[in-house]
Motif scaffolding. Structure first.
Motif, PDB file in Angstrom:
ATOM      1  N   TYR A  76      -9.392   1.403  17.777  1.00 51.48           N
ATOM      2  CA  TYR A  76      -8.957   1.225  18.968  1.00 51.48           C
ATOM      3  C   TYR A  76      -9.787   0.877  20.076  1.00 51.48           C
ATOM      4  O   TYR A  76      -9.683  -0.103  20.950  1.00 51.48           O
ATOM      5  CB  TYR A  76      -7.989   2.416  19.364  1.00 51.48           C
ATOM      6  CG  TYR A  76      -6.899   2.741  18.316  1.00 51.48           C
ATOM      7  CD1 TYR A  76      -5.825   1.724  18.290  1.00 51.48           C
ATOM      8  CD2 TYR A  76      -7.031   3.725  17.629  1.00 51.48           C
ATOM      9  CE1 TYR A  76      -4.817   2.016  17.310  1.00 51.48           C
ATOM     10  CE2 TYR A  76      -6.301   3.922  16.582  1.00 51.48           C
ATOM     11  CZ  TYR A  76      -5.127   3.123  16.418  1.00 51.48           C
ATOM     12  OH  TYR A  76      -4.179   3.400  15.168  1.00 51.48           O
ATOM     13  N   THR A  79     -11.289  -2.489  19.311  1.00 51.39           N
ATOM     14  CA  THR A  79     -10.343  -3.752  19.401  1.00 51.39           C
ATOM     15  C   THR A  79     -10.212  -3.796  21.048  1.00 51.39           C
ATOM     16  O   THR A  79     -10.084  -4.846  21.628  1.00 51.39           O
ATOM     17  CB  THR A  79      -8.806  -3.091  19.119  1.00 51.39           C
ATOM     18  OG1 THR A  79      -9.010  -2.960  17.702  1.00 51.39           O
ATOM     19  CG2 THR A  79      -7.634  -4.242  19.308  1.00 51.39           C
ATOM     20  N   GLY A  80     -10.113  -2.681  21.773  1.00 52.80           N
ATOM     21  CA  GLY A  80      -9.967  -2.738  23.445  1.00 52.80           C
ATOM     22  C   GLY A  80     -11.203  -3.410  24.148  1.00 52.80           C
ATOM     23  O   GLY A  80     -11.246  -4.367  24.579  1.00 52.80           O
ATOM     24  N   GLY A  82     -12.995  -5.755  22.457  1.00 54.66           N
ATOM     25  CA  GLY A  82     -12.847  -7.282  22.027  1.00 54.66           C
ATOM     26  C   GLY A  82     -11.807  -7.860  22.821  1.00 54.66           C
ATOM     27  O   GLY A  82     -12.019  -8.991  23.354  1.00 54.66           O
ATOM     28  N   ILE A  83     -10.802  -7.239  23.119  1.00 55.37           N
ATOM     29  CA  ILE A  83      -9.731  -7.818  24.417  1.00 55.37           C
ATOM     30  C   ILE A  83     -10.271  -8.109  25.476  1.00 55.37           C
ATOM     31  O   ILE A  83      -9.820  -9.214  26.165  1.00 55.37           O
ATOM     32  CB  ILE A  83      -8.384  -7.173  23.998  1.00 55.37           C
ATOM     33  CG1 ILE A  83      -7.741  -7.030  22.595  1.00 55.37           C
ATOM     34  CG2 ILE A  83      -7.377  -7.443  25.103  1.00 55.37           C
ATOM     35  CD1 ILE A  83      -6.400  -6.394  22.459  1.00 55.37           C
ATOM     36  N   VAL A  84     -10.720  -7.066  26.056  1.00 57.45           N
ATOM     37  CA  VAL A  84     -11.497  -7.092  27.330  1.00 57.45           C
ATOM     38  C   VAL A  84     -12.346  -8.194  27.500  1.00 57.45           C
ATOM     39  O   VAL A  84     -12.423  -9.082  28.333  1.00 57.45           O
ATOM     40  CB  VAL A  84     -11.839  -5.669  27.782  1.00 57.45           C
ATOM     41  CG1 VAL A  84     -12.675  -5.885  29.218  1.00 57.45           C
ATOM     42  CG2 VAL A  84     -11.103  -4.868  28.083  1.00 57.45           C
ATOM     43  N   ALA A  86     -12.641 -10.926  25.533  1.00 61.20           N
ATOM     44  CA  ALA A  86     -11.879 -12.301  25.319  1.00 61.20           C
ATOM     45  C   ALA A  86     -11.354 -12.549  26.912  1.00 61.20           C
ATOM     46  O   ALA A  86     -11.502 -13.920  27.074  1.00 61.20           O
ATOM     47  CB  ALA A  86     -10.821 -12.130  24.388  1.00 61.20           C
ATOM     48  N   ILE A  87     -10.724 -11.533  27.583  1.00 59.30           N
ATOM     49  CA  ILE A  87     -10.186 -12.091  28.705  1.00 59.30           C
ATOM     50  C   ILE A  87     -11.339 -12.588  29.661  1.00 59.30           C
ATOM     51  O   ILE A  87     -11.280 -13.762  30.349  1.00 59.30           O
ATOM     52  CB  ILE A  87      -9.466 -10.887  29.319  1.00 59.30           C
ATOM     53  CG1 ILE A  87      -8.242 -10.717  28.587  1.00 59.30           C
ATOM     54  CG2 ILE A  87      -8.985 -11.148  30.708  1.00 59.30           C
ATOM     55  CD1 ILE A  87      -7.506  -9.381  28.792  1.00 59.30           C
ATOM     56  N   LEU A 114     -12.287 -12.486  18.622  1.00 60.38           N
ATOM     57  CA  LEU A 114     -10.950 -12.590  18.375  1.00 60.38           C
ATOM     58  C   LEU A 114     -10.703 -12.384  16.747  1.00 60.38           C
ATOM     59  O   LEU A 114      -9.565 -11.664  16.520  1.00 60.38           O
ATOM     60  CB  LEU A 114     -10.174 -13.644  19.020  1.00 60.38           C
ATOM     61  CG  LEU A 114     -10.091 -13.644  20.793  1.00 60.38           C
ATOM     62  CD1 LEU A 114      -9.388 -14.651  21.119  1.00 60.38           C
ATOM     63  CD2 LEU A 114      -9.338 -12.288  21.138  1.00 60.38           C
ATOM     64  N   VAL A 117     -10.946  -8.920  15.981  1.00 61.33           N
ATOM     65  CA  VAL A 117      -9.830  -8.100  16.754  1.00 61.33           C
ATOM     66  C   VAL A 117      -8.627  -8.174  15.885  1.00 61.33           C
ATOM     67  O   VAL A 117      -7.834  -7.375  15.558  1.00 61.33           O
ATOM     68  CB  VAL A 117      -9.756  -8.492  18.050  1.00 61.33           C
ATOM     69  CG1 VAL A 117      -8.072  -8.105  18.514  1.00 61.33           C
ATOM     70  CG2 VAL A 117     -10.752  -8.147  19.313  1.00 61.33           C
ATOM     71  N   ILE A 118      -8.554  -9.404  15.338  1.00 66.01           N
ATOM     72  CA  ILE A 118      -7.173  -9.895  14.361  1.00 66.01           C
ATOM     73  C   ILE A 118      -7.024  -8.756  13.123  1.00 66.01           C
ATOM     74  O   ILE A 118      -6.343  -8.014  12.861  1.00 66.01           O
ATOM     75  CB  ILE A 118      -7.134 -11.311  14.289  1.00 66.01           C
ATOM     76  CG1 ILE A 118      -6.605 -12.164  15.319  1.00 66.01           C
ATOM     77  CG2 ILE A 118      -6.041 -11.539  12.805  1.00 66.01           C
ATOM     78  CD1 ILE A 118      -6.862 -13.582  15.211  1.00 66.01           C
ATOM     79  N   LEU A 121      -6.281  -5.160  14.009  1.00 66.68           N
ATOM     80  CA  LEU A 121      -4.975  -5.103  14.513  1.00 66.68           C
ATOM     81  C   LEU A 121      -4.376  -4.978  13.126  1.00 66.68           C
ATOM     82  O   LEU A 121      -3.274  -4.307  12.976  1.00 66.68           O
ATOM     83  CB  LEU A 121      -4.637  -5.857  15.361  1.00 66.68           C
ATOM     84  CG  LEU A 121      -5.121  -5.954  16.991  1.00 66.68           C
ATOM     85  CD1 LEU A 121      -4.704  -6.901  17.623  1.00 66.68           C
ATOM     86  CD2 LEU A 121      -4.419  -4.526  17.460  1.00 66.68           C
TER      87      LEU A 121
END
Length: 167
Positions: A76, A79-80, A82-84, A86-87, A114, A117-118, A121
């Protein structure tokens, strides 16, 4: 009739080509990971050359399996991150899309981040399969297309910064 340019110029920066590059990285990354997971059993190796194997490995941690045995929270956390990331990268691309090398670097990093991240997830781990080694020196940790894109992107980012400093 004027031709439409694929990559933006300084006067007209578009996010679309850079997101397409990231999407292509994700597509290649995921297709290769699906292929390897359908072809290999976990830990199975196939020698390709005297310095390269294909191998199916799972990484629950970060680069070089950092924190891979930490009880599951790292899934987690990474993943977090990676998402932050990416944004933030999309924001930087939108703002600096006319700077080609910088945007290429960010697009490759975005696609790689990403792609991993995929995996986190969908599977709870990152699928790695590229295994390089050199005679008695041992094996480099297995990695994947997403990791490669991140490294190339980081290299372009450094090169772009060095070019800026020299100007």
């Amino acid at each position: 009739m004027a031709t439409k340019k694929i990559f933006p110029t300084k006067s007209s920066a578009s996010l679309t080509p850079w997101l397409c590059i990231a999407a292509l990285v994700i597509l290649i990354d995921q297709l290769t990971k699906i292929t390897i997971t359908k072809t290999f059993q976990l830990g199975e190796e196939k020698a390709i050359t005297s310095f390269f194997n294909l191998v199916l490995a799972y990484n629950k941690g970060a680069a070089f399996s950092f924190l891979s045995n930490s009880g599951g929270w790292q899934r987690y956390f990474f993943t977090g991150i990676g998402i932050v990331a990416a944004i933030f990268i999309v924001y930087l691309l939108k703002k600096n899309g006319s700077q080609r090398m910088f945007a290429w670097a960010l697009s490759l990093i975005l696609g790689g981040a990403l792609g991993n991240v995929i995996d986190r997830l969908l599977y709870g781990h990152v699928v790695d399969f590229l295994d390089f080694y050199w005679r008695g020196l041992g094996h480099f940790p297995a990695f994947n297309v997403a990791d490669s894109a991140i490294c190339v992107g980081a290299g372009l980012f450094i090169l772009d910064e060095l070019r800026r400093v020299n100007k």
